[in-house]
Design an enzyme around this catalytic site. Structure first.
Site, PDB file in Angstrom:
ATOM      1  N   TYR A 178      69.778  31.231  64.623  1.00 47.53           N
ATOM      2  CA  TYR A 178      68.991  32.181  65.403  1.00 47.53           C
ATOM      3  C   TYR A 178      69.158  31.981  66.907  1.00 47.53           C
ATOM      4  O   TYR A 178      69.016  32.923  67.681  1.00 47.53           O
ATOM      5  CB  TYR A 178      67.523  32.147  64.971  1.00 47.53           C
ATOM      6  CG  TYR A 178      67.313  33.049  63.773  1.00 47.53           C
ATOM      7  CD1 TYR A 178      67.138  34.415  63.937  1.00 47.53           C
ATOM      8  CD2 TYR A 178      67.383  32.555  62.474  1.00 47.53           C
ATOM      9  CE1 TYR A 178      67.021  35.266  62.853  1.00 47.53           C
ATOM     10  CE2 TYR A 178      67.270  33.391  61.378  1.00 47.53           C
ATOM     11  CZ  TYR A 178      67.085  34.752  61.576  1.00 47.53           C
ATOM     12  OH  TYR A 178      66.968  35.597  60.506  1.00 47.53           O
ATOM     13  N   HIS A 223      61.502  30.929  60.153  1.00 47.81           N
ATOM     14  CA  HIS A 223      62.812  30.720  59.554  1.00 47.81           C
ATOM     15  C   HIS A 223      63.099  29.240  59.284  1.00 47.81           C
ATOM     16  O   HIS A 223      64.200  28.878  58.874  1.00 47.81           O
ATOM     17  CB  HIS A 223      63.906  31.300  60.446  1.00 47.81           C
ATOM     18  CG  HIS A 223      63.910  32.805  60.467  1.00 47.81           C
ATOM     19  ND1 HIS A 223      64.107  33.548  59.331  1.00 47.81           N
ATOM     20  CD2 HIS A 223      63.706  33.692  61.477  1.00 47.81           C
ATOM     21  CE1 HIS A 223      64.048  34.840  59.642  1.00 47.81           C
ATOM     22  NE2 HIS A 223      63.794  34.952  60.933  1.00 47.81           N
TER      23      HIS A 223
END
Lengths: 722, 722
Positions: free
Chosen positions: A246, A403
């Protein structure tokens, strides 16, 4: 004559335009230098080819209908890419048809947008968009479209400009920043996309209120917004709390908006902010890759993703422009292209004179947390006999938000380009419509995030923090010590809160011995301490073919799941054994190389061989193998293992070298509340003892211990002696 | 002065020596040219380095004790390699220490050999050696050692020469040719090694009886021996009956002995024998590789084996020397080295001027059998969108002796470097001691050889010819027709005897359509005809991740074996379904590309998803996946399938192209006793009909058929119409 006049008027009107990444001067320079600079040439030709292809088709702006991967979704994505490329080509060539195309597209959006409801395929509990099912894509759309508009604005008549700005850009910025207040003020990559797109819109529209809200949050108090995101999402070492996959995505709006800020509000000194944290963010991100240039798949991550990612072309260019960090140039040269921007231009000029050398990865400790005190990720790297590196990743980072995986004190290991001990990554087939629309699959939650999907210790078949993000976010692991010497890289960390009454400490050491300096290996000491008995599972996810074990095992005729929940339900138990007291050696072959895990065992120790795929009705999981060492009913237990690459198979010569572990001795020579000592010896080598202190001590503290009637004195948290 | 005299005397004594691969003149020329020719330089340096390393250690000739992989086994292998390299270096440099080393080693063997019994680790029903557990290695030992002796013979005093020749070479040649009479007279690669080594010994020792027995068999009647092996083991197209993996091994003694024959008995015109079959053997073998240069893993084969194999360095060099086939040069250049021989010298000179271009693989039909009438192997290759080839291998060859698999009418498919439909290869971890000493594993017989381990049709869960070599050797498949046009490569073959009362016909066509000329795909029509009902299983062994099916399937919570015998006991049944009447589509993702198999089904059709690993107590099997289409209780049945590569996933751009099959129509439009017609249409394309005649017809026969009221007339065995 007409043409000349047009250009002239455009030039005079463009005094303060463009305002974002590509200035008029640089655009002109790019046009002149493409012939001399292959990076610029290739980058421009690419944009031109994309733009030309777009111009051949009529403008189409469909009413939003489809979810991710569907037609309208993909079309709106393609539209912003098309107008962005067309705008770049206009800026560089001044050919009016490209600007015309952008204008026409934006006018069509200006017609459509004001009447749009929330997207019909939006999902509950997920921020919705209007053009797209989720708000994130809406911000990305604005991010590119406002850059496109910025480059052609002066070509558009006032009336059309007013329509585009009022009906489209103000509307969408309002939707992103006001209607979607929560996301806009979130300290999260979705928030970064939102503030970057709205902030850049503010600069282009000359709307000070918009830019202030982007930089300091909706309330302009600095409690949210871009600066706060920079404060909280990156550690002082540039580690991004969600992890590298990410970080690769978020780095784009961070760097691009910073560049826009620098150009419009240089007084903010954004590139010096937090001691140049944006520089560290880019440099650290590149280090978080394996030797195939893939980002380490920690947390939710798609495994094939490399640093050859469009986001990083922009980010490395801006980082080079602002910090002149030459260590980025090998990567930029590998890209073979640059962003068409002021940063890209400077980078292309610098790269054209640079030497084409491999990108260098080195051992380092990357601290996590805004203050750098929330654990971290350690990268242990030593050259091996193949001329590549043995490369271990020891993760003791913070939760990493939604996440994040429950992988405290987890280990990944690579031998050159090969995965030796793997992280499953995310259970997702990105953009593959057949696989739940390309979204995270349900097995991401039921398996991939669970602790058992990682190379770590699992107590009582329950994931760390019961796999609850809220719980995992409350605590972080603690770095005990680390040291990187030539022959030993060692890192030790503790995690006290993953289980209510169990304290975990793991020390990972990468070593070479004097006798075999080119054969690095891993010593893994994983200690669990509790006052009550637990079942401890130490999990190793290998891939390849089992060659040999030092113990007997049994296989059932049918395969059943290893457990019923917390990810265990997804593992088939392919075999089990009870090695007895001594050393359990597990040897496998992978990509023509041999690897062994040697673990100390006692009469209670059980081992299980596993394979993913159970309770997976849609074949969503890849089929991967695991080796699990179980200590049942233990209060305190120390797992001592050596993980060792040790040979190869050459199919052309049909020769096999060192197919078996070289370990002749492995013992836990000493253990008390504070200290542990591991003695080991490889064939034809001397005996070594690694002494560890598993309590936090001062860096220079002095220690003394008597092991086998031998007094050992040392300074610091560990020592290794012959 | 001494040195000069020595060289002189050696030269005069060496009038007819050496007699095998490297003449004195060439040896001298190699010495002079190494500096100018990188291939020669690298090859010589390699031999020199190996020889120098050998000379640093004392000569050791241990009493034979260990099986394959064990110490004495490996030592005797190393010894022949060492003396061979030392002899080469002597021949090129004339430095006496290398010859001395060879002599000393041979004298030690001459001491040991006469008293040796059969090897203690010999196996029942397997020809034994004395130095090695099997006789094959004994012949290989002699093969290299006699070449070494040939190069240094003139340096050895008469007395020592007599000892070496009498005690060692005559003894070992006697053991191989007389004591091991059966092997020596076998039409098999073991026989080739035996006759080649004994034949070369005959030339070096000047023993006419030996060479005659080698060339014409023990009885000198030509019913066995080298010429008979050349007659029977190769087809007129150069296909070797055991398949490419063993062809790669056998080609060495074939080519080397042929070279020795040419030098000593040029009147035999060995390289013109059978219209230059040795040339075809080498050229065909190179064609039997995939785009990773790996030999197709048909029959018993280790899958990683490429044409970068020491045997092929020798073989390609000799083939180039004797046939001047320029198509071999790209491969020779890739080797980057040559054999140190007359052939290698000529090849190195030719290669140094050749262009470094990729080796070209083309479509061809390779007939099997001494007369070329025992079926064959078809290679279907078309360029694809990736710039590589879609590459199908259709096998309808003869049994291939003991290493043959029961894979009649089997299919392999590659897409560029990737396996799409795979052959398991052999169940063996070559030379990995932990895996049953590196020998063929028991699962080779229970699984890898069985029909279910191949992409073919299996009736009643029973392998072809009940998996009996003797039965399989009695019959061969028959080629019905083949044709290679630009847009269609098509091959049809029948197999009438694999099952007692079932006749099998399979047609494999690789096609592109006008609308998508860069997208080749496969039409697979597999017909089974019987008067009695049977269960027909059409098996596809894919690898990768299941993406989508057009039908529902069920999975059990535990995995059990699909069957109980004939290989079925090794497959886990991971899912099953009943697609109903229509088209069953099975789509998977492999190495970022999508593939689909679309098969016509009816209400009886069942499908099974499988995975190897059941009843495999020692984890000897790799974990591989399969898709099996089952037609239960059928007398006659036609499986019609399209196998289609159709899209890709780009992890950097995060885009997915064409993840689903493009087929909109697939029908068996016509079927009678003779003809079949398959109609198909891809999305946005025209409809095509492929008409096949599944009976043997004349090449130019005229046919007429009415399909859907349309009269189709054509010449030949098939036609394709819009």
């Amino acid at each position: 004559m007409m043409f000349f006049a047009l250009v002239l008027s455009a030039q005079s009107a463009s005094k303060n335009n463009p305002r974002l990444l590509l200035s008029g001067d640089t655009a002109g320079a790019i046009g002149r230098e493409t012939d001399n600079n292959p990076l610029l040439e290739r980058s421009f030709r690419y944009a031109e080819q994309k733009a030309d292809a777009a111009l051949r088709h009529p403008v189409e702006v469909p009413v939003p209908a489809d979810p991710g991967g569907g037609y309208t979704h993909e079309k709106h994505k393609k539209n912003y890419a098309d107008i962005y490329n067309a705008a770049l080509v206009f800026a560089i060539t001044k050919k009016p048809e490209y600007a015309e195309f952008v204008k026409n597209m934006l006018l069509r959006y200006a017609e459509l947008y004001p009447g749009l409801p929330l997207h019909p395929k939006r999902k509950e509990n997920h921020p919705a968009g209007k053009l797209f099912w989720q708000g994130l894509n809406e911000a990305v759309w604005l991010f590119y479209s406002i850059q496109a508009y910025d480059l052609v604005k002066t070509e558009i008549k006032t009336k059309d400009r007013e329509i585009i700005e009022k009906e489209l850009f103000r509307n969408i910025a309002h939707f992103i920043s006001v209607d979607s207040y929560d996301t806009f003020n979130k300290i999260h990559n979705h928030g970064t996309w939102a503030v970057a797109s709205v902030g850049m819109t503010g600069y282009v529209l000359g709307d000070r209120d918009m830019t202030e809200r982007a930089v300091k949050g909706s309330n302009k108090d600095g409690k949210t917004g871009f600066l706060k995101q920079l404060d909280e999402l990156f550690s002082p070492d540039g580690y991004y709390s969600e992890g590298p996959y990410y970080q690769r995505y978020a780095i784009l709006p961070f760097m691009v908006f910073a560049e826009a800020i620098e150009k419009n509000q240089p007084e903010l000194k954004i590139f010096g902010y937090r001691d140049g944290v944006l520089h560290k963010a880019v440099a650290t991100l590149l280090q978080l890759t394996n030797q195939k240039n893939e980002f380490y798949p920690i947390n939710d991550a798609i495994k094939d993703k490399t640093y050859f990612s469009e986001e990083l072309v922009f980010a490395t260019n801006i980082a080079y422009e602002r910090y002149r960090d030459k260590s980025l140039l090998p990567v930029i040269l590998q890209y073979g292209k640059v962003s068409l921007s002021d940063a890209g231009f400077i980078t292309a000029k610098a790269a054209s004179g640079a030497e084409n050398i491999p990108y260098e990865r080195f051992s380092r400790l990357i601290k996590d947390g805004p203050e750098g005190d929330e654990g971290g990720v350690a990268l242990l790297r030593m050259p091996n006999t193949s001329g590549t590196q043995l490369d271990a990743v020891f993760k003791f980072a913070s939760q990493g938000m939604g996440h994040g995986h429950f992988d405290r004190l987890g280990l990944l290991l690579y031998d050159g380009p090969n995965e030796v001990l793997q992280d499953y990554g995310a259970a997702r087939f990105l953009n593959v419509e057949a696989k739940d629309g390309g979204r995270y699959l349900k097995e991401n939650k039921t398996y991939a995030k669970q602790s058992i999907a990682h190379n770590t210790l699992i107590a009582d078949e329950t994931s760390h923090y019961q796999a609850k993000v809220s719980e995992g976010s409350k605590n972080v692991p603690e770095l005990l010590f680390y040291d990187f010497q030539k022959d030993i890289h060692i890192v030790s960390a503790r995690e006290d809160h993953a289980y209510k009454d169990i304290k975990l400490v793991r020390t990972i050491a990468m070593l070479t011995t004097n006798e075999a300096p080119e054969h690095p290996f891993i010593i893994d000491v994983f200690q669990a301490v509790s006052d009550t008995p637990h079942q401890y599972d130490l999990n190793f996810q290998y891939s390849g073919q089992l060659m040999r074990t030092s113990f007997d095992y049994t296989r059932d005729n049918s395969l059943t799941a290893l457990g019923t929940k917390n990810g265990y339900q997804h593992l088939y138990k392919t075999a089990q054994g009870k090695p007895g007291s001594g050393r359990a050696v597990f040897t496998w072959l992978k990509d023509k190389k041999f690897y062994s895990i040697t673990t100390l065992t006692d009469t209670d120790t059980e081992v299980f061989f596993t394979q993913t795929g159970a309770n997976d009705p849609d074949f969503n999981l890849r089929s991967e193998k695991g080796y699990l060492v179980r200590q049942p009913g233990a209060g305190e237990h120390v797992f001592v293992s050596i993980i060792e690459p040790h040979g190869n198979f050459d199919p052309q010569l049909e020769t096999v070298q060192n197919p078996d572990s070289g370990i002749e001795k492995l013992e836990l020579a000493y253990k008390d509340k504070k200290y542990l000592a591991v003695t080991f010896r490889f064939k034809k080598q001397e005996e070594y003892t690694l002494v560890l202190c598993h309590e936090k001590t001062e860096d220079n503290s002095e220690h003394q211990l008597t092991i086998d009637n031998k007094i050992i004195r040392w300074k610091g948290a560990y020592t290794i002696t012959k």
